[in-house]
Design a protein around this motif. Structure first.
Motif, mmCIF file in Angstrom:
data_model
loop_
_atom_site.group_PDB
_atom_site.id
_atom_site.type_symbol
_atom_site.label_atom_id
_atom_site.label_comp_id
_atom_site.label_asym_id
_atom_site.label_seq_id
_atom_site.Cartn_x
_atom_site.Cartn_y
_atom_site.Cartn_z
ATOM 1 N N MET A 93 38.026 94.925 61.965
ATOM 2 C CA MET A 93 39.266 95.690 62.062
ATOM 3 C C MET A 93 38.975 97.175 61.870
ATOM 4 N N VAL A 94 39.514 97.985 62.737
ATOM 5 C CA VAL A 94 39.300 99.417 62.544
ATOM 6 C C VAL A 94 40.311 99.955 61.547
ATOM 7 N N GLY A 95 39.888 100.970 60.796
ATOM 8 C CA GLY A 95 40.764 101.563 59.795
ATOM 9 C C GLY A 95 41.733 102.553 60.429
ATOM 10 N N ALA A 96 42.738 102.946 59.638
ATOM 11 C CA ALA A 96 43.680 103.950 60.130
ATOM 12 C C ALA A 96 42.952 105.259 60.395
ATOM 13 N N ASP A 97 41.897 105.529 59.578
ATOM 14 C CA ASP A 97 41.153 106.774 59.807
ATOM 15 C C ASP A 97 40.458 106.756 61.173
ATOM 16 N N GLN A 98 40.207 105.535 61.675
ATOM 17 C CA GLN A 98 39.605 105.442 63.000
ATOM 18 C C GLN A 98 40.670 105.439 64.096
ATOM 19 N N LEU B 88 33.494 99.042 61.388
ATOM 20 C CA LEU B 88 32.185 99.306 60.804
ATOM 21 C C LEU B 88 31.387 98.015 60.632
ATOM 22 N N SER B 89 32.086 96.929 60.307
ATOM 23 C CA SER B 89 31.370 95.668 60.108
ATOM 24 C C SER B 89 30.647 95.256 61.387
ATOM 25 N N ALA B 90 31.270 95.481 62.548
ATOM 26 C CA ALA B 90 30.619 95.120 63.811
ATOM 27 C C ALA B 90 29.389 95.992 64.047
ATOM 28 N N ILE B 91 29.508 97.275 63.679
ATOM 29 C CA ILE B 91 28.382 98.194 63.879
ATOM 30 C C ILE B 91 27.217 97.789 62.977
ATOM 31 N N LEU B 92 27.527 97.472 61.715
ATOM 32 C CA LEU B 92 26.447 97.105 60.791
ATOM 33 C C LEU B 92 25.855 95.739 61.163
ATOM 34 N N ASP B 93 26.684 94.834 61.662
ATOM 35 C CA ASP B 93 26.137 93.554 62.144
ATOM 36 C C ASP B 93 25.132 93.799 63.269
ATOM 37 N N ASP B 94 25.509 94.681 64.192
ATOM 38 C CA ASP B 94 24.588 94.991 65.289
ATOM 39 C C ASP B 94 23.329 95.688 64.776
ATOM 40 N N TYR B 95 23.506 96.489 63.739
ATOM 41 C CA TYR B 95 22.315 97.113 63.140
ATOM 42 C C TYR B 95 21.327 96.036 62.687
ATOM 43 N N VAL B 96 21.853 95.051 61.987
ATOM 44 C CA VAL B 96 20.974 94.002 61.454
ATOM 45 C C VAL B 96 20.394 93.151 62.585
#
Lengths: 496, 496
Positions: free
Chosen positions: B1-6, B65-73
């Protein structure tokens, strides 16, 4: 207390120690970013006052991490110029965004050296992906390839190094001196072009004298007629024109050189065209703002800096070029016949395109940022910065005691206090105006709430307010305006 | 889920989001460092196989961010060359130590640009402190000043740029070409000197041809007699000798050029002497090991890299010099008469000494490291690396089927498999030895437990094992030896 890994260890910091320390440091970082506004933007100190706070001799024995971090909070953090502060409106902003900082953290832990594919496959291939994403975001055709460097200085040095090589006399192999076939080389840039062009010419062996500073028009943009004349005069004098640097967003006033007309001249004269848009380039992420970038796709090379208006932590500069092979010819030490011996497909080793061999894995932070913000999120933020600057320019224009000194195509406003007397004339002579404006800017900077820098336009002391920090909101620009007015009321009267 | 800041934000990542994300990222980093040994040192992939895993078009909308960090790993971490792995014994090691990583984290959050004192007072003054600490640690006199750059390539470029300026014909101002008073310039370095010298000469406009590669002796060290002859021949030919680069710890075999004899020649000939000790320099932290560095204090400039054997995250190179003013003359754009107008005391602005303007705050991570390890802790670790390499050399020397190909003054061993037949002769010709050793190295690297690189010494395929990673323990070197022996038993027989 020092740990066993410090007292007698032969290895790195223990993993559990690192984990705990990392969490402690993240809290320091988060506290700093959440509360940076509590600091004066520029610390109230004098040069030379900080070094005496540190021991003059190196530490012989390990010290507890807590003591080091305490000193960080006490000695380092307060004595920074706070580029992260929302009141930072000097120079051009460099925000290290949250997602960009996360990228730097992962980059540090991974410890890649992206000099060869073999020394960092992901560092190499992700750089290609990210460069492609940025190129598309900017609306440039796929004839542009490129790479990430440390700074715009290096990007421009590489571009001009490639231009030097493209002259065809074998500069990389045989050099410049002692050759009757090589005349003095010439690079053309406007009077308002950035000093990195002069510096690149010094480094590359062309000398500062190689840079011909072409006259500008009333908007501080390069005059194509003056450019054409300068080239003709140099050819007549037996010099060897090499490259033209057009700037979209000059450092002093963010002027826009007429790239289309300059590209015509570059093509006619057979010269390399480099576009320096280190500050403004990412405005082109918004298609409706691309008029400012008209014809930049005709350049041989373009530099724009993620570590300016893409909010990437320093350092990251994007060099795009249609002539990647000229870059390689200028900077590669691998002879052609060795390139494809090992593999079916040629491997891209980015060090072949740069003066440096070792390279940080800069693509990672840019990749994280582009995904976290999305292009739409970046456009939205850049647009707001432009709107804030335009609003400030409007306040200036509406006040007879202030004078705007240049157009505001992006987010940087050049202006001065310029009081009218009761008869409607200017109340001070030019020296008085310069002195008053210098005092006004200093007074504003001393408040610690706003940090501005200055330039000179037509030999007038010119205050610059440049919006580009991710934390800057309308209230910060409003406050800067209030501070300027207050300073003018006090300092303006204090004519010596 | 994207945050409101995003989704709709106009500012940076929300402070609380950053704090939580930072803690999550620290855990990823700590997990990586604690478990890096689970990865093959070099990933089993082919060039071009990674880019297709990423979308070819840039992300338009923000992603969680969770999707980005998952892809990082999933996509980034496994496809790195694991410089942090204890089995990394290729090239020269670059460990990013725990305290060094903490330093990079704080550097990213602070967002300093240490180009001017004014843009980072602490970045500027701490650099002076840290350079002084390192200089003292190395046992060099206080006639040496210096600065931190990104890489040894840049440090050497700066040194040679200063040497060029010191010739006195105004290279920075007027350039090299088209001048009858400037002959071809010459730089002398051994046949085994690093390619960064050739690259610096390309960049500086001297050309690759300017580098005279001086013959070496049987230890691969520069022959002073050959150096003197080369200089004499160049003078006779009308060329202009400019500088000598002596290496303490060459890249191929870590040979030590005879600096004392070379310094005699440099002084007699009036040439700039630059010492390249990018790899080995920090061995001089140990007074009992300083014999290898005899006479380096007579150099005009010295480069050694914290991002090699001081365990500093890339990038950090230390350039020390007795001739800081020559550096400034070569790279400063600020004329002398403007330097002290503003202040009583001259301000040091480090950009005046480098080709770049923008500069990262590299002193912070070095400061944290020096305090966390202490000089004694650094010496202890470097000493163990040397001991491990010496032990490995001893195993080679004791085995008739292996041949050591160079002295081992530091922590790098050059060797090959060289089987004796039943009659006591060599069982393979030179081509067969080259092929067998290439296969042995590849087989070892394919195990993923150890990563070695190679060089050529006297036209022999030479395997290099270089110890310098903070995580490498004796068991890792023992394992490398076992893997080499196993590979020789299988690959050595598989003669085509």
């Amino acid at each position: 207390m020092v740990g066993a890994d410090q007292a007698t260890g032969l290895n790195d910091m223990e993993p559990d120690t690192f984990r705990a320390a990392g969490h402690a440091v993240v809290d320091l970082m988060a506290d700093y970013l959440a509360g940076v506004e509590r600091y004066p933007v520029f610390p109230p100190i004098e040069p030379g006052s900080l070094a005496p706070d540190f021991p003059s001799e190196p530490p012989e024995s390990p010290e507890p991490l807590s003591a080091i971090l305490d000193d960080y909070v006490r000695l380092i953090e307060p004595n920074a110029t706070h580029w992260q502060h929302p009141g930072f409106m000097a120079y051009f902003a460099t925000t290290a965004s949250g997602p960009g900082i996360l990228g730097e953290m992962l980059t540090a832990a991974l410890g890649q050296n992206a000099m060869l594919w073999r020394t960092s496959p992901i560092g190499t291939e992700l750089e290609g992906v990210v460069v492609g994403w940025l190129r598309q975001g900017l609306g440039l055709p796929d004839t542009f390839d490129g790479l990430l460097t440390d700074t715009a200085s290096t990007s421009t040095l590489i571009a001009l190094g490639a231009a030097r090589e493209a002259l065809g006399f074998g500069a990389a192999a045989d050099g410049l001196p002692g050759r009757p076939d090589v005349a003095r080389l010439r690079v053309y840039a406007s009077e308002h072009a950035h000093s990195s062009i002069d510096k690149a010419c010094m480094t590359l062996g062309l000398g500062r004298a190689a840079v011909v500073h072409v006259a500008v028009d009333e908007t501080y943009a390069m005059r194509p007629d003056a450019l054409a004349q300068a080239i003709a005069a140099d050819r007549a004098a037996g010099h060897m024109p090499m490259a033209i640097v057009a700037t979209i967003g000059t450092t002093s006033s963010t002027a826009i050189d007429p790239v289309a007309a300059i590209a015509d001249i570059a093509e006619r004269e057979g010269l390399w065209l480099h576009v320096d848009s280190a500050y403004a380039g990412f405005v082109a992420l918004a298609p409706e703002r691309r008029a400012a970038f008209e014809a930049w796709e005709r350049a041989d090379s373009i530099v724009t800096n993620p570590h300016k208006w893409l909010f990437t932590p320093l350092d990251a500069s994007l060099l795009l070029t249609r002539r990647m092979e000229d870059l390689r010819a200028a900077f590669s030490l691998v002879p052609e016949y060795l390139r494809t011996l090992d593999r079916e497909a040629p491997v891209r080793d980015y060090n072949e395109y740069t003066p440096q061999l070792g390279r940080r894995f800069r693509a990672l932070k840019v990749w994280i940022q582009l995904r976290w913000f999305g292009l739409e999120g970046l456009r939205r933020r850049i647009e707001r910065h432009i709107e804030m600057a335009q609003a400030f320019a409007g306040w200036l224009d509406a006040d007879p005691d202030w004078e705007r000194l240049a157009p505001v195509p992006f987010s940087t406003v050049c202006f001065r206090w310029h009081p009218v007397d009761d008869a409607g004339g200017v109340a001070l002579d030019s020296v008085g105006l310069d002195d008053a404006n210098a005092r006004i800017m200093d007074a504003v900077n001393r408040t610690g709430e706003t940090f501005l820098s200055h330039t000179r336009l037509d030999d007038r002391f010119t205050i610059r307010l440049s919006v580009g920090n991710l934390r800057t909101e309308p209230r910060h620009v409003e406050r800067a305006w209030a501070l300027l007015q207050a300073a003018a009321a006090t300092e303006g009267k204090a004519t010596p």
